[in-house]
Every structure is written in structure tokens, then in C-alpha cells.
Design an enzyme around this catalytic site. Structure first.
Site, short mmCIF file in Angstrom:
data_model
loop_
_atom_site.label_atom_id
_atom_site.label_comp_id
_atom_site.label_asym_id
_atom_site.label_seq_id
_atom_site.Cartn_x
_atom_site.Cartn_y
_atom_site.Cartn_z
N ASP A 170 0.82 -1.21 0.00
CA ASP A 170 0.00 0.00 0.00
C ASP A 170 0.85 1.26 0.00
OD1 ASP A 170 -2.64 -0.47 -0.36
OD2 ASP A 170 -3.26 -0.01 1.69
N ASP A 205 1.21 -10.31 8.96
CA ASP A 205 1.73 -8.95 9.02
C ASP A 205 3.16 -8.97 8.54
OD1 ASP A 205 -0.60 -7.83 9.88
OD2 ASP A 205 -0.03 -7.73 12.00
N ASP A 221 5.92 -8.05 9.49
CA ASP A 221 7.03 -8.34 10.41
C ASP A 221 6.90 -9.71 11.06
OD1 ASP A 221 4.75 -6.97 11.80
OD2 ASP A 221 5.92 -7.55 13.56
N ASP A 241 -10.13 -7.34 11.59
CA ASP A 241 -9.90 -8.76 11.80
C ASP A 241 -11.01 -9.40 12.64
OD1 ASP A 241 -9.12 -7.28 14.01
OD2 ASP A 241 -7.00 -7.81 13.85
#
Length: 875
Positions: A321, A368, A370, A465
Site C-alpha cells: 500500500d 503482518d 514483520d 480482523d
């Protein structure tokens, strides 16, 4: 005019020294101390039969408040206080050095004997009960109690209903029938005795009994508060009393929901996949990213490619993004998909929904950017989808290999369970029992057809979520939680970032409560509604927590009786109820949340989640999605004064309240002393909790971008001469490795070596340089790895299937007394950090206050020092 009153303070001190110069002369001081020692010896010997004292070194061991060769004006008072203390309590030698306290000839003789007898009886009783419950005669034989608790008839619906009706009837009696104070004391003592005896016994039945007792005592407390403790004659007290009662009712409601949610964790096991890989579903791996650096995203992408799954059934995509060219180039170089969109509408949810237009896998795994998955991730999760066509979500824990702000700033990483562990270690397992597992945005697999049926990932709230899982469950889909860490990532870097993340969560759950209330609408079971309700209600804790942090000040400042009851009644209802709840929560949560730390976490967040949750209730569309930054650095220690303003204000008003309370004890109405002492004890507890919150705002230095991860697996090391050593990897990061050699001093610093690690039967070699060495431990830094070597390195370290399996084994079970000590020490550290980081002008006044507190503390009686303290060492 009498000018003597105008003499300076220093001159006054000089006059005192002149008048009492006998005490300030070294020889005279020695004579004076010898006389005190002689008197102390005879008094102690006469009263408590103290063993013979060595006159040369014993005095300063038994009177540690006094300083050798230095007389202070308060020394006679200190001497008398300590002498009285030693007279009332006997300190008996046990061996050569240890000192054991034993009551004898004391005015408090009966109470210690009774407590000692009670503890001995409890120890005997607990031992007997444990033996009867836990002892197995042989593999095929159970004790009578075990047979009773595991009998099949407990599973019969009519038996369950009869027992439930009987329990509810008894609870109604114990909750609503008024007791005299004597009966209340006996009732609570019996409950505490039962709970104390059951706390160490294994099995679900003692847990259920303790939960029932906690519900009984807490509900009885609320009943008592509503019916007997509101001060209808004082409008201010009534208003403040209603506020406290509302906060207590909220805490009681959350307690009940929490017990329901966690009393029987499911502990689901992975389902084996079919041997025929052709029947395995296709999987798209999404790695959404917005503003994170490539160094954070790269290990996740490489590990996703290394997942153990048929190559023709696995596709990995970076969802950027941020629209960055370097990410596009990296994706092309490594061979993964790269998807961008023309706008950033709906933040992460919009990014995921956009990616679904260009992919077609049957399942979607989301990480995610990370969160680095281990290679067994898909093997451990997808069996659930193959076995159950209505399975829409399999979630795994969020594990963090870096310290969060609490762990980093307090220095207790891997020593105290962090804030997340209760949710991922226990609550999600409890949700799984009720088919109410939450989607947490990462480290999860979702069925594409279920997402398509609900119209894509939910974007109506900033917690896309949990809202997505709620929507799928409303459609009748099932969810699962595998409590085995299969990925690890970076925790928030600073307290301000951490608070910002929690603000987003709080706003999102409040939005769900407002726009898609789990109590309303179709599709959810009652148990699912309760689980989602507890999750949403948890983030409304801001106002109740602030009420608890300020409630005791109502009596101290405004003379308002917010609990309008006698001192003894408050003592008998409040203290045992809190003890019972603490004991029960310690048993249930003890491996994932230590006692008293929950109050610290809530105190840190209370002020900041108050506004967004309140606004979201009335205006759910307000607020925006904020991305949690990861991988930041802090080049020096500093104190975050901005984030700590609420803690400092609340701590200040509680401290002033304590001072006012002391004044009122000596000069106020004697009738109020009992309730005043309770209020002061409460304010002192709040002061301690706020001190711990203040300690978290002291940001510790973070100059290492690459976090070291503890490890223990075999490897090999080859030096420049071709010699190979078998070694063990003790830690690793994305740029270096720690290694244990088979002997000391085998390899020198600045030596070039090759580190050899394996994945399965394949071995990989990585060029390294030794940057430090100490005995048989050396530190290596990786040297100019190619992209292929970098992939192999990550597969051999971060992607190991066993990389995170021991995440819960570092923590022992909670001991409330030890947790209390730890929080108290953290609180003291917090106030010390204020002094350390305070402006220069403020330090001068803070130091004066500290010296006054030290002076007051020097008058307190102390336990004699251990060991031999001779005349010189006491200096």
C-alpha cells in the site's frame, strides 16, 4: 526584643552540638555506645533469653539504624524503638549466620501461635487432599475421587441440569441472606480456607469449585453494596458512591465473563493432512505492508516462500500500500507476486480485498509484514480445513521475539509474561471451546469462499480482523485456534506506539459493539455472544480504572462515605473478596498473567482508551486507521513526559491524599480513623500501581535494529585452515549469530570463518567474521551474503519448525506474593526514574523530599543484619 529567635539554623545546630558535645567526641561516643550495648544486652537477655553477644561486633548488627562514630539527634529514639522491637520478638540463631524470628514473651504471642497452627494444619490438609486426588495406584486404577469426577454420568444432560439448579439455589441463598459480622467473618474464612487448600490441586474440578466460590463472594459483595452501603443522606457521597458501584459492577461483570471464557481451554491439536498431496488445497499467502522498511518485510517474504507446501499450490504476494519501487524490484528478484492499488481506501481491509480480485487460492494465509512464519505453519493449520468444510478460520498465536515497551523499559523480557500472553495463551484457547476464536489479522488461514460470502474483509470498523470473524461466524462457519506459535514478529517499540495501537483496538471493538453488537442479530450461539461481548467490554475499562484509582480520595478530601458502612464491615466484605478473586485468577491465569500486573497494564492505558471508546459509542464512524510502526531505534535513555502526564497527575493526587490522611488521623474525628485507614491503604496501593506505570514511561535505549533471539541447536564452524568444530548456536538475528565452542579460546577475534547450518538433510555454509570472543563463546557477523545465501540463512534460523515452541516454558506459575514484591520494586524504580530524568530545578526539591523520607525511614524497626558486622565494616 529577644533576638535569640533570629539566630540562623546553622548557629542553632552549633549550640546543640556545644551543649551536647559529649556525644560528638569520639571517645565519649564509644563510651556512650558501650553503655547502650550493655543495657541492651541485659534487657534482651532478661526478656528473651538471647544468646551471649560478642560485644565487639554485635551492636550494629542488632541496631542497624545507628552509625559508628557518628551521633545523630534522633539516635536515642531510634535506639528505644529498635530495642522495643527486639524485646517483643526473639531472633534465634539457626546455624552460624541465619536469623530466624520466633515469638516469645511477646504481647502478640497468641496470634502468631494461632497463625502458625493454622498454616501447619492447612499444609497437612492440603498434602492429604493432593495425595488423594493426584496419586495413581497403577495405570488402570484410579482413586475414588478420580473415579467420581471422571464418571460418565456427569455428561448426562439431566444430571447436569439438576446439579446446576442445586448450585444456583445454594448460590442464591449464600448471596442474598444477610449475615451478622461474626457470620460473615466465619463464612469468608471458610471460603478462603477451601480456596487456599484447592489452589495447588491439579484438574478441572478444583478450578470449577474455586470459580464458584469467587462468583459467590463477588456477587454477595455487589448485593451488599447495592442494599446496605449507599449514603442516601449525602448527595455528594451518593453520587460518588454510585460511580464506584458502577465501576465495581463493571469489574464483576467482566470477571464473570472471563471465568466463562477461560474455565476450560480446549487445547486443540493439529489435524493430520492426507498423504496424497494432490488433494491439498491451494494457498495464497498475503503480506500486507504500508510504511515498513524492506529490512522488516524481507525475512517474512523469504520464510513464506520456504513454507512446506507443494510448490504448484503455493503463491506468495506482497501487498504494498506504500507503492515503493524497491519492494517491486525485490518481489521480482525473489519470485513473488507484487500487488498495489490506486488508493488506500479502507486501509488494511481494503488492501486485502483488492488482492482477492487478482488471486484465486482456496485458502488465504495472512502475515503482518514483520511476522516471520516457520516452515511448518501450513502443515499445522490446514488439516482443519480439509477435515471440516465449514471451517472458515484457523488462528495461531502472535509471538514476539522483541521486547514490548513494558519488557524493554522494565528489563523483564522473558521473565514476566507480557500483556499479550493472557490473550494468546489462555483466552483464545477458551474461545475455541465455544467456537468463538477471533481473527487477529495475522498468523492465520482463512477460507476464501467464507470471505466472499460475507462480502470481503470487514471495513466498517478499524479492527477489521475481529469483525471479519464475527461476520463469518454469523453465517454458521466454524473457527479454530492452534495454540502453537508458528510465526514470530516485532513488538511495538515505544510506549507511545504501544498506546496508539491499543487506542485503535479499543476504538475498533467499541465500533463493533455499536454497529454490529454481538448480543443482537442472528447466527451466533449464546456462548459466542458472551465471548465477543467480553472482548468488546474489556476496552471500556478506562473509566472504571480511573474510578478505582481515585475513589479512596473521596473520603480523604471531601469526607464523602462512598461505602457507607462500618469499618469492620468494609474490612470483612472487601478484603476477603479481593483475596478470593486473586487466588482464583492466579490459578487460572498464573502462567500467562501474573497477579497485580493486570492493574498496571490497565492503569497505563486507562486515560488513553477512555475517549476513543466513548466517542465510538456515539459516533462509530469517527477516527481513522493508524498503522503500528515497527523496527524503530532509540539512541539514548529518556523519559516520555508527554505520555506519562495522566499517571503523574493521578500519582500526585493520591500522594497528597496520603499526606492529608495522616493529618486527619492525628487531628480529625477519631470515629473516622478505621475507614480513613482503609482509604489510605487503598490510596497507597494506587500509588504503587501508578509508580509502576510511571516506570514504563522511562524509555530504555534501543540501538540494535536486529534483535537477538535465544536458540539452542547444533551447527558447525570451519576456520581458515579447514578445521571443523561442532558447535551450538546460542542466539541469532538477521545479521549475526552467537556460538558456543567445544573448548575455550579456539578461535580469535577478527577471524574469518564459515558457519554451517542445516535444514533437514540439506546443509548451507555462510561466510562470517568473529567480532567478539569470551572463553568458549563467540559472536559472528554475517559477511556479504548473496540473496540465495540470505534465503538459506533465514530458512535455517527463523523458519525452523521448532523456533518458537518453548515460548511458554520460560515462565513459572504465578506466586501472588512475589508478583506484589515485583510490582512494588517496579513502582520504586518508577519514582527513582522521575528523579533521574527530572529538570535540574525540580531535582533539588525532589532530593530534599527523598532525604526527608529516608530520615523518617531510619526510625523504623529493622530485622538484625545477617553475618558478622564488626566495628570497621559498619562504616
Amino acid at each position: 526584643m529577644n533576638t535569640s529567635s533570629l539566630v540562623s539554623p546553622k548557629h542553632n545546630i552549633g549550640r546543640v552540638k556545644s551543649r551536647y558535645r559529649f556525644f560528638f567526641e569520639e571517645n565519649s561516643y564509644s563510651v556512650f555506645m558501650s553503655l547502650l550495648l550493655t543495657m541492651a544486652y541485659f534487657v534482651l537477655h532478661a526478656f528473651i533469653k538471647l544468646e551471649r553477644i560478642d560485644f565487639d561486633n554485635a551492636f550494629y548488627r542488632y541496631f542497624p539504624q545507628l552509625k559508628p562514630n557518628r551521633f545523630r539527634l534522633g539516635d536515642p529514639i531510634r535506639f528505644v524503638i529498635q530495642l522495643t522491637f527486639l524485646t517483643l520478638v526473639k531472633f534465634k540463631r539457626d546455624g552460624k549466620q541465619a536469623v530466624e524470628k520466633e515469638s516469645k514473651y511477646s504481647i502478640f504471642k497468641i496470634l502468631p501461635l494461632f497463625i502458625d497452627w493454622a498454616m501447619r494444619f492447612d499444609k497437612w490438609f492440603t498434602l492429604r487432599v493432593r495425595q488423594s486426588l493426584n496419586k495413581e495406584i497403577n495405570e488402570n486404577t484410579q482413586t475414588g475421587f478420580q473415579k467420581l469426577t471422571s464418571a460418565d454420568f456427569w455428561e448426562k444432560p439431566h444430571i447436569t441440569k439438576i446439579l446446576l439448579a442445586a448450585v444456583l439455589f445454594l448460590l442464591a441463598i449464600f448471596i442474598t441472606v444477610p449475615f451478622s459480622l461474626e457470620a460473615q467473618a466465619i463464612f469468608m474464612s471458610l471460603i478462603l480456607f477451601i480456596a487456599y487448600s484447592l489452589r495447588g490441586i491439579k484438574g478441572p474440578l478444583p478450578t470449577i469449585v474455586m470459580i464458584t466460590l469467587s462468583i459467590t463472594t463477588s456477587t454477595r459483595y455487589i448485593w451488599w453494596r447495592v442494599n446496605e452501603t449507599l449514603n442516601w443522606g449525602d448527595p455528594i457521597a451518593l453520587f460518588l458512591g454510585f460511580g464506584l458501584l458502577a465501576a465495581e459492577a463493571y469489574a464483576w461483570f467482566i470477571l464473570i465473563l472471563g471465568f466463562f471464557q477461560t474455565m476450560r481451554p480446549l487445547k486443540r491439536k493439529p489435524v493430520k493432512l492426507p498423504k496424497d498431496t494432490s488433494s491439498w488445497p491451494t494457498v495464497d499467502v498475503y503480506i500486507p505492508t504500508y510504511n515498513e522498511p524492506l529490512s522488516v518485510v524481507k525475512p517474512t517474504t523469504i520464510s513464506a516462500l520456504a513454507l512446506d507446501w507443494p510448490e504448484d499450490k503455493l503463491n506468495v504476494y506482497i501487498l504494498d500500500d506504500g507503492k515503493r519501487d524497491e519492494f517491486k524490484e525485490f518481489a521480482a528478484e525473489i519470485g513473488v507476486g507484487y500487488i498495489v492499488r490506486p488508493n488506500n481506501f479502507h486501509a488494511k481491509a481494503g488492501n486485502l480485498n483488492h488482492a482477492m480480485r487478482y488471486t484465486d487460492g482456496e485458502l488465504i494465509a495472512i502475515f503482518d509484514c514483520d511476522h516471520v512464519p516457520v516452515r511448518s505453519f501450513l502443515q499445522m493449520t490446514i488439516g482443519q480445513f480439509v477435515e471440516d468444510p465449514k471451517m472458515c478460520l484457523v488462528q495461531t498465536p502472535h509471538h514476539f521475539f522483541s521486547a514490548d515497551p513494558f519488557e524493554k523499559n522494565l528489563g523483564n523480557f522473558a521473565q514476566t509474561p507480557n500483556e499479550n500472553m493472557l490473550f494468546y495463551g489462555l483466552i483464545q484457547d477458551g474461545n475455541d471451546l465455544w467456537d468463538a476464536t477471533f481473527f487477529c489479522g495475522s498468523c492465520a488461514v482463512i477460507r476464501r469462499s467464507a470471505i466472499e460470502e460475507i462480502g470481503g474483509f470487514a471495513f466498517e470498523t478499524v479492527t477489521e480482523d475481529a469483525h471479519t470473524a464475527l461476520k463469518m461466524q454469523r453465517k454458521g462457519y466454524r473457527t479454530a485456534y492452534i495454540n502453537i506459535p508458528q510465526a514470530a514478529g516485532l513488538a511495538t517499540d515505544s510506549l507511545s506506539t504501544h498506546v496508539g495501537q491499543r487506542i485503535r483496538w479499543a476504538r475498533g471493538m467499541a465500533q463493533i459493539f455499536r454497529v454490529d453488537n454481538p448480543l443482537l442479530g442472528r447466527g451466533l450461539s449464546l456462548s459466542q455472544r458472551f465471548c465477543y461481548l467480553n472482548a468488546a467490554m474489556h476496552f471500556f475499562s478506562g473509566i472504571p480504572r480511573i474510578v478505582f484509582l481515585t475513589a479512596p480520595l473521596a473520603l480523604i478530601y471531601f469526607d464523602a462515605y462512598i461505602i457507607y458502612a462500618p469499618f469492620l464491615a468494609i474490612l470483612l466484605y472487601v478484603v476477603p473478596t479481593l483475596m478470593q478473586v486473586k487466588i482464583t485468577n492466579s490459578r487460572i491465569q498464573g502462567k500467562w498473567r501474573y497477579s497485580f500486573w493486570g492493574e498496571v497494564y490497565e492503569a497505563v492505558l486507562a486515560w488513553y482508551i477512555l475517549k476513543p471508546t466513548t466517542v465510538a459509542l456515539f459516533a462509530p464512524n469517527k477516527g481513522k486507521f493508524n498503522v503500528t510502526e515497527k523496527g524503530g531505534l532509540t539512541d539514548k535513555d529518556f523519559y516520555d513526559w508527554e505520555i506519562s502526564k495522566p499517571y503523574l497527575f493521578l500519582a500526585t493526587i493520591n500522594l497528597i491524599g496520603l499526606v492529608v490522611g495522616v493529618f486527619r488521623i492525628f487531628f480529625g474525628d477519631p470515629v473516622q480513623i478505621g475507614v480513613l485507614l482503609i482509604s489510605m491503604a487503598w490510596a497507597l496501593y494506587n500509588f504503587m500501581i501508578l509508580g509502576a506505570a510511571i516506570a514504563v514511561a522511562a524509555e530504555a535505549k534501543q540501538v540494535r535494529r536486529s534483535h537477538r533471539i535465544t536458540a539452542n541447536f547444533p551447527a558447525a564452524l570451519r576456520d581458515a585452515n579447514g578445521r571443523t568444530y561442532k558447535v551450538r548456536v546460542t542466539d541469532f538475528s538477521d545479521v549475526g549469530v552467537g556460538v558456543q565452542l567445544p573448548a575455550d579460546d579456539l578461535i580469535n577475534v577478527e577471524t574469518d570463518v564459515d558457519l554451517i547450518m542445516s535444514r533437514g538433510r540439506r546443509q548451507f555454509s555462510f561466510p562470517c567474521k568473529v567480532i567478539n570472543a569470551r572463553k568458549n563463546r563467540i559472536g559472528l557477523i554475517l559477511s556479504n551474503l548473496t540473496l540465495e545465501q540470505e534465503k538459506n540463512y533465514i530458512e535455517s534460523t527463523f523458519s525452523r519448525a521448532d523456533a518458537w515452541l518453548g515460548w511458554q516454558e520460560n515462565f513459572t506459575h504465578d506466586l501472588p506474593s512475589e508478583s506484589f514484591k515485583h510490582v512494588k520494586q517496579t513502582s520504586i524504580r518508577g519514582f527513582k526514574s522521575l528523579i533521574l530524568h527530572a529538570p535540574a530545578k525540580a531535582k533539588k526539591y525532589i532530593t530534599k523530599i527523598g532525604n526527608i523520607l529516608i530520615l523518617v525511614g531510619s526510625f523504623m524497626p529493622q530485622k538484625p543484619k545477617l553475618g558478622n558486622l564488626n566495628y570497621e565494616s559498619a562504616n
